[in-house]
Enzyme design. Structure first.
Site, PDB file in Angstrom:
ATOM      1  N   TYR A 144      54.587  25.063  21.047  1.00  0.00           N
ATOM      2  CA  TYR A 144      54.269  24.044  22.039  1.00  0.00           C
ATOM      3  C   TYR A 144      55.566  23.563  22.681  1.00  0.00           C
ATOM      4  O   TYR A 144      56.624  23.568  22.069  1.00  0.00           O
ATOM      5  CB  TYR A 144      53.431  22.901  21.466  1.00  0.00           C
ATOM      6  CG  TYR A 144      53.941  22.167  20.247  1.00  0.00           C
ATOM      7  CD1 TYR A 144      54.992  21.263  20.335  1.00  0.00           C
ATOM      8  CD2 TYR A 144      53.322  22.323  19.012  1.00  0.00           C
ATOM      9  CE1 TYR A 144      55.426  20.557  19.227  1.00  0.00           C
ATOM     10  CE2 TYR A 144      53.747  21.615  17.893  1.00  0.00           C
ATOM     11  CZ  TYR A 144      54.802  20.740  18.001  1.00  0.00           C
ATOM     12  OH  TYR A 144      55.232  20.034  16.901  1.00  0.00           O
ATOM     13  N   CYS A 145      55.482  23.244  23.956  1.00  0.00           N
ATOM     14  CA  CYS A 145      56.629  22.856  24.781  1.00  0.00           C
ATOM     15  C   CYS A 145      57.791  23.853  24.646  1.00  0.00           C
ATOM     16  O   CYS A 145      58.896  23.486  24.272  1.00  0.00           O
ATOM     17  CB  CYS A 145      57.100  21.442  24.442  1.00  0.00           C
ATOM     18  SG  CYS A 145      58.116  20.673  25.739  1.00  0.00           S
TER      19      CYS A 145
END
Length: 283
Positions: A144-145
């Site tokens: 994520y990110c």
């Protein structure tokens, strides 16, 4: 860490350490914005450690999900608090096992973006890198990110770095997954993007999160690591480099009218953004 020594050996870092309750979540980025403005205007380098409770910090990109309301529902069902930060990027998790670390660097704008990122990388490497467990810096695309300056060991990400700039000041911001349920964090954000996209194509790129590509520092380093201990180990490296100012307390700065003005303005902007981005999605 030579560049930090070149810039700040005479003008040293003060340390701020803040826990934000869920009702104070917006204050975390109000402080971030205020600290960046303060460091820029008053030439004061600052280290800020901060933690939240079971919160997903959404980026401005996330609100572009075609089914954003459905995505938000998955966070609520998973028991997470959430808010939208006033900067780009994508969602990250933050809880008692995740340490957020920000470096505020005044008069640093002439340093390239990558070189500014590298200061955080060098600090973490100086603290934790070993020959047997080398810290790699590369994008972990299914985290994520994801970003170019993701921190990983053997392909599993434990930290991510972002950056903000204002005038001549630079903020380099890191999250470190120290301990806790990293699989739950990753699965929550996987569910968030699946619900937000629902198979629909978008001109915006959102990650296809794979929980297996992320892990905690305590697992990767095979050590019983706690957030407080990581703070101490990071500060020890800064102290050995003679970069810490032991004479000025952050609490003193917080009471200054200039800081309060920066903070209140940033908090109002965050409140307005969250009212806009979170309210109209459910109308």
């Amino acid at each position: 860490m030579k560049l930090l020594n070149d810039y700040f050996s005479q003008n040293r870092f003060i340390v701020a350490d803040t826990f934000y309750a869920p009702s104070e979540n917006l204050a975390s980025f109000a402080d971030t914005n205020a600290l960046l403005q303060y460091c820029d205007q008053f030439n004061q380098p600052i280290i800020h450690f901060w933690t939240l409770t079971n919160t997903i910090i959404l980026g401005m990109m996330d609100v572009k999900l075609p089914h954003f309301a459905d995505a938000i529902s998955t966070l609520e069902q998973a028991g997470y608090h959430y808010f939208v930060r006033n900067s780009g990027g994508l969602a990250v998790a933050s809880d008692a096992g995740i340490l957020n670390v920000s470096l505020f660097l005044p008069n640093f704008k002439t340093v390239s973006i990558d070189a500014a990122y590298q200061q955080m990388v060098d600090w973490v490497k100086a603290t934790y890198d070993t020959e047997d467990l080398p810290i790699e810096v590369r994008e972990i695309t299914r985290s994520y990110c994801p970003g170019t300056f993701d921190l990983s060991i053997h392909g599993q990400k434990f930290g991510g770095i972002s950056q903000r700039r204002v005038h001549n000041g630079v903020a380099v911001m890191l999250y470190l997954s120290v301990n806790g349920d990293q699989e739950r964090r990753s699965q929550t954000l996987r569910d968030f993007y699946i619900a937000g996209l629902q198979g629909q194509t978008s001109k915006w790129h959102f990650p296809d999160v794979d929980p297996k590509v992320m892990a905690n520092m305590d697992t990767l380093l095979s050590r019983d690591l706690q957030v407080e201990g990581v703070k101490a180990e990071l500060l020890q490296v800064m102290s050995q480099a003679q970069l810490l100012d032991q004479t000025l307390a952050f609490q003193t700065i917080q009471t200054e009218p200039e800081y309060q003005a920066f903070y209140q303005n940033a908090l109002r902007n965050l409140e307005q953004r969250n009212q806009k981005d979170l309210a109209h999605k459910f109308s």
